[in-house]
Write an enzyme that holds these catalytic residues in place. Sequence first.
Site, mmCIF file in Angstrom:
data_model
loop_
_atom_site.group_PDB
_atom_site.id
_atom_site.type_symbol
_atom_site.label_atom_id
_atom_site.label_comp_id
_atom_site.label_asym_id
_atom_site.label_seq_id
_atom_site.Cartn_x
_atom_site.Cartn_y
_atom_site.Cartn_z
ATOM 1 N N HIS A 197 4.362 -2.544 -11.014
ATOM 2 C CA HIS A 197 3.342 -2.493 -10.110
ATOM 3 C C HIS A 197 2.077 -1.542 -10.376
ATOM 4 O O HIS A 197 2.621 -0.411 -10.886
ATOM 5 C CB HIS A 197 3.959 -2.097 -8.853
ATOM 6 C CG HIS A 197 2.888 -2.741 -7.612
ATOM 7 N ND1 HIS A 197 1.845 -1.872 -7.182
ATOM 8 C CD2 HIS A 197 2.798 -3.862 -7.059
ATOM 9 C CE1 HIS A 197 1.105 -2.726 -6.268
ATOM 10 N NE2 HIS A 197 1.783 -4.002 -6.315
ATOM 11 N N HIS A 211 -0.495 -11.767 -10.325
ATOM 12 C CA HIS A 211 -0.480 -11.270 -8.784
ATOM 13 C C HIS A 211 0.067 -12.334 -8.136
ATOM 14 O O HIS A 211 1.470 -12.195 -8.510
ATOM 15 C CB HIS A 211 -2.219 -11.384 -8.859
ATOM 16 C CG HIS A 211 -2.609 -10.796 -7.434
ATOM 17 N ND1 HIS A 211 -1.781 -10.117 -6.502
ATOM 18 C CD2 HIS A 211 -3.784 -10.970 -6.651
ATOM 19 C CE1 HIS A 211 -2.612 -9.882 -5.417
ATOM 20 N NE2 HIS A 211 -3.774 -10.228 -5.375
ATOM 21 N N ASP A 239 7.875 -9.779 -5.690
ATOM 22 C CA ASP A 239 7.816 -10.900 -6.235
ATOM 23 C C ASP A 239 9.141 -11.407 -6.829
ATOM 24 O O ASP A 239 9.417 -12.592 -7.068
ATOM 25 C CB ASP A 239 6.828 -11.390 -7.318
ATOM 26 C CG ASP A 239 5.378 -11.563 -6.481
ATOM 27 O OD1 ASP A 239 5.616 -12.175 -5.224
ATOM 28 O OD2 ASP A 239 4.319 -11.137 -7.139
HETATM 29 N N1 CMC Z 1 7.498 -5.843 -18.243
HETATM 30 C C1 CMC Z 1 7.565 -5.277 -19.164
HETATM 31 N N2 CMC Z 1 6.761 -4.101 -19.466
HETATM 32 C C2 CMC Z 1 5.660 -3.906 -18.535
HETATM 33 C C3 CMC Z 1 5.669 -4.652 -17.143
HETATM 34 C C4 CMC Z 1 6.751 -5.556 -16.958
HETATM 35 N N3 CMC Z 1 6.643 -6.470 -16.210
HETATM 36 N N4 CMC Z 1 4.639 -4.302 -16.486
HETATM 37 C C5 CMC Z 1 4.128 -3.106 -17.215
HETATM 38 N N5 CMC Z 1 4.977 -2.964 -18.509
HETATM 39 C C6 CMC Z 1 4.817 -2.012 -19.315
HETATM 40 C C7 CMC Z 1 3.298 -2.336 -20.178
HETATM 41 O O1 CMC Z 1 3.539 -3.019 -21.235
HETATM 42 C C8 CMC Z 1 2.708 -0.779 -20.404
HETATM 43 O O2 CMC Z 1 3.625 -0.361 -21.510
HETATM 44 P P1 CMC Z 1 2.833 0.349 -22.551
HETATM 45 O O3 CMC Z 1 2.335 1.855 -21.982
HETATM 46 O O4 CMC Z 1 3.993 0.743 -23.636
HETATM 47 O O5 CMC Z 1 1.783 -0.269 -23.206
HETATM 48 C C9 CMC Z 1 3.476 0.108 -19.152
HETATM 49 O O6 CMC Z 1 4.347 -0.765 -18.801
HETATM 50 C C10 CMC Z 1 2.210 -0.083 -18.173
HETATM 51 O O7 CMC Z 1 1.645 -1.225 -17.988
HETATM 52 P P2 CMC Z 1 0.287 -1.849 -17.406
HETATM 53 O O8 CMC Z 1 -0.002 -2.935 -17.856
HETATM 54 O O9 CMC Z 1 -0.687 -0.860 -18.099
HETATM 55 O O10 CMC Z 1 0.476 -1.652 -15.843
HETATM 56 P P3 CMC Z 1 -0.488 -2.341 -14.885
HETATM 57 O O11 CMC Z 1 -0.409 -1.316 -13.807
HETATM 58 O O12 CMC Z 1 -1.944 -2.439 -15.537
HETATM 59 O O13 CMC Z 1 0.064 -3.553 -14.402
HETATM 60 C C11 CMC Z 1 1.168 -5.145 -13.341
HETATM 61 C C12 CMC Z 1 0.733 -4.103 -13.317
HETATM 62 C C13 CMC Z 1 1.700 -5.765 -12.003
HETATM 63 C C14 CMC Z 1 0.089 -6.295 -13.769
HETATM 64 C C15 CMC Z 1 2.364 -5.337 -14.557
HETATM 65 O O14 CMC Z 1 3.480 -4.371 -14.092
HETATM 66 C C16 CMC Z 1 2.778 -6.615 -14.650
HETATM 67 O O15 CMC Z 1 2.172 -7.464 -15.489
HETATM 68 N N6 CMC Z 1 3.906 -7.118 -14.088
HETATM 69 C C17 CMC Z 1 4.475 -8.281 -14.272
HETATM 70 C C18 CMC Z 1 3.850 -9.344 -13.301
HETATM 71 C C19 CMC Z 1 4.152 -9.311 -11.750
HETATM 72 O O16 CMC Z 1 5.368 -9.112 -11.454
HETATM 73 N N7 CMC Z 1 3.167 -9.250 -11.020
HETATM 74 C C20 CMC Z 1 3.324 -8.989 -9.518
HETATM 75 C C21 CMC Z 1 2.693 -7.734 -9.126
HETATM 76 S S1 CMC Z 1 3.307 -7.428 -7.184
HETATM 77 C C22 CMC Z 1 2.512 -8.699 -6.246
HETATM 78 C C23 CMC Z 1 1.250 -8.422 -6.234
HETATM 79 O O17 CMC Z 1 0.722 -7.582 -5.872
HETATM 80 O O18 CMC Z 1 0.634 -9.376 -6.526
#
Ligand code: CMC
Length: 441
Positions: free
Chosen positions: A309, A270, A365
């Site tokens: 996201h 986050h 971010d």
């Molecule tokens: N790098 C590589 N792969 C990713 C990433 C990433 N940053 N984010 C998602 N994926 C992949 C994930 O492995 C999954 O692939 P598969 O279908 O093959 O398993 C797919 O994309 C969907 O991911 P998810 O985990 O189901 O997506 P989510 O909606 O649960 O997660 C998130 C959202 C923001 C937690 C995630 O994208 C992440 O961990 N990003 C990196 C951390 C980050 O930058 N966070 C800041 C968010 S914006 C500021 C805020 O609001 O706090």
Amino acid sequence: MSASKDTLTITDNRTGKRYEVAVVDGTIRAMDLRQIKADEEDFGLMTYDPAFMNTASCKSAITFIDGDKGILEYRGYPIEQLAEQSNYLEVAYLLLHGELPTGEELKQWTWNVTHHTFINENIKKVLDGFHYNAHPMGMFEAMVAALSTFYPESKNIFDEECRRKQIHRLIAKVPTVAAFAFRHRVGMQYAYPDNDLSYEANFLNMMFKTTELKYQPNPVLERALSVLFILHADHEQNCSTNTMRSIGSAHTDPYSCVAGAAAALYGPLHGGANEAVLKMLDEIGSIERVPEYIKKVKDGEFRLMGFGHRVYKNYDPRARIIKQVADEVFEVTGKDPLLDIALELERIALEDEYFVKRRLYPNVDFYSGIIYRAMKLPVNMFPVMFAIPRTSGWLAQWVEMLGDADQKIARPRQIYLGQRTREYVPMEKRNGGAEGQAAGG
Ligand code: CMC
């Protein structure tokens, strides 16, 4: 019999019974499913939705996001217009009051916030208890929670006048608390608020003032900070806002709620992501190493921080604005070499099938950390820089929640899959193994 248009007909194949539930605002009420029972003894049907992937937890009129189109609006105003024409305190007013202020309202609001920036001297003693190397976000959370003990009247959350005062105090004091935490860490004397300065300029004053009689920040940096604060002010039902509402639903005072929301924000998935982005860029170290890093991300070794996201499946509109701000800031501070690595990372990722297929784009971010670093903020201050402006969004969501007749104490259900009613096993009869593990878990 044909069902009317705004209903959903459900056939329970376990019993053959049919049910009709109302569809309002594109949703059905989960509680309408409770009537669906396999037999008389059955508790009734529930939905299973870990991480709230498809559950609206509230009605809200504060922030609108269209994740597919990359649209973000506060109270109906596009984020691009607010970032260009407004300033942070005006946006905070908008979030909390629903309308842009008149000139007089803005003057009064700014005066109220400006005249609550000081913190009780005893808070400094709380701060003194921390190690010299304590993480500023940990200190921030603790000090915001500690503020609740200085304002016990803040428990009167349904007294509008009292609530208004706590809102002024919280928005006013979070920069002071943040800057004091920074100063404690670097071992510098605290710089007190300067009420002649704008919200943003005063924050820079409390952070960086040394021997000068009057601190005057660079206007470009002051403006950049205002834009960054606007972009971070609210983002509807994200993890920390959900925490704010959840704690608030127990009728906890707003200081404790904000401290809890800040704790949620601290996590690297986050608001801690901007800190993680900088660590990642440092680790990559040079443009040449970008492809190798991307390969590791695709192999699932780690995530590309600042990418992806839950809601945006398009370019995060905040990231686009931040990129512009970065150019303006770098004209003053000189360019950070990490920017080239970030740009290359973005370029390659946006062309790569792995990221394209999963619709992973840079989020807010990805670039904010590089700007903060150019402003001479240490990396560990980045989550704090997110918490300062998000305080107004948390408070707006909290006030909305308190006035919503549909809301009650937040209390999800569970699917219980564990053991049932067992006989207690005396110590001498336990044989370790699974039983021992279960007790430990
Ligand atoms: N790098 C590589 N792969 C990713 C990433 C990433 N940053 N984010 C998602 N994926 C992949 C994930 O492995 C999954 O692939 P598969 O279908 O093959 O398993 C797919 O994309 C969907 O991911 P998810 O985990 O189901 O997506 P989510 O909606 O649960 O997660 C998130 C959202 C923001 C937690 C995630 O994208 C992440 O961990 N990003 C990196 C951390 C980050 O930058 N966070 C800041 C968010 S914006 C500021 C805020 O609001 O706090």
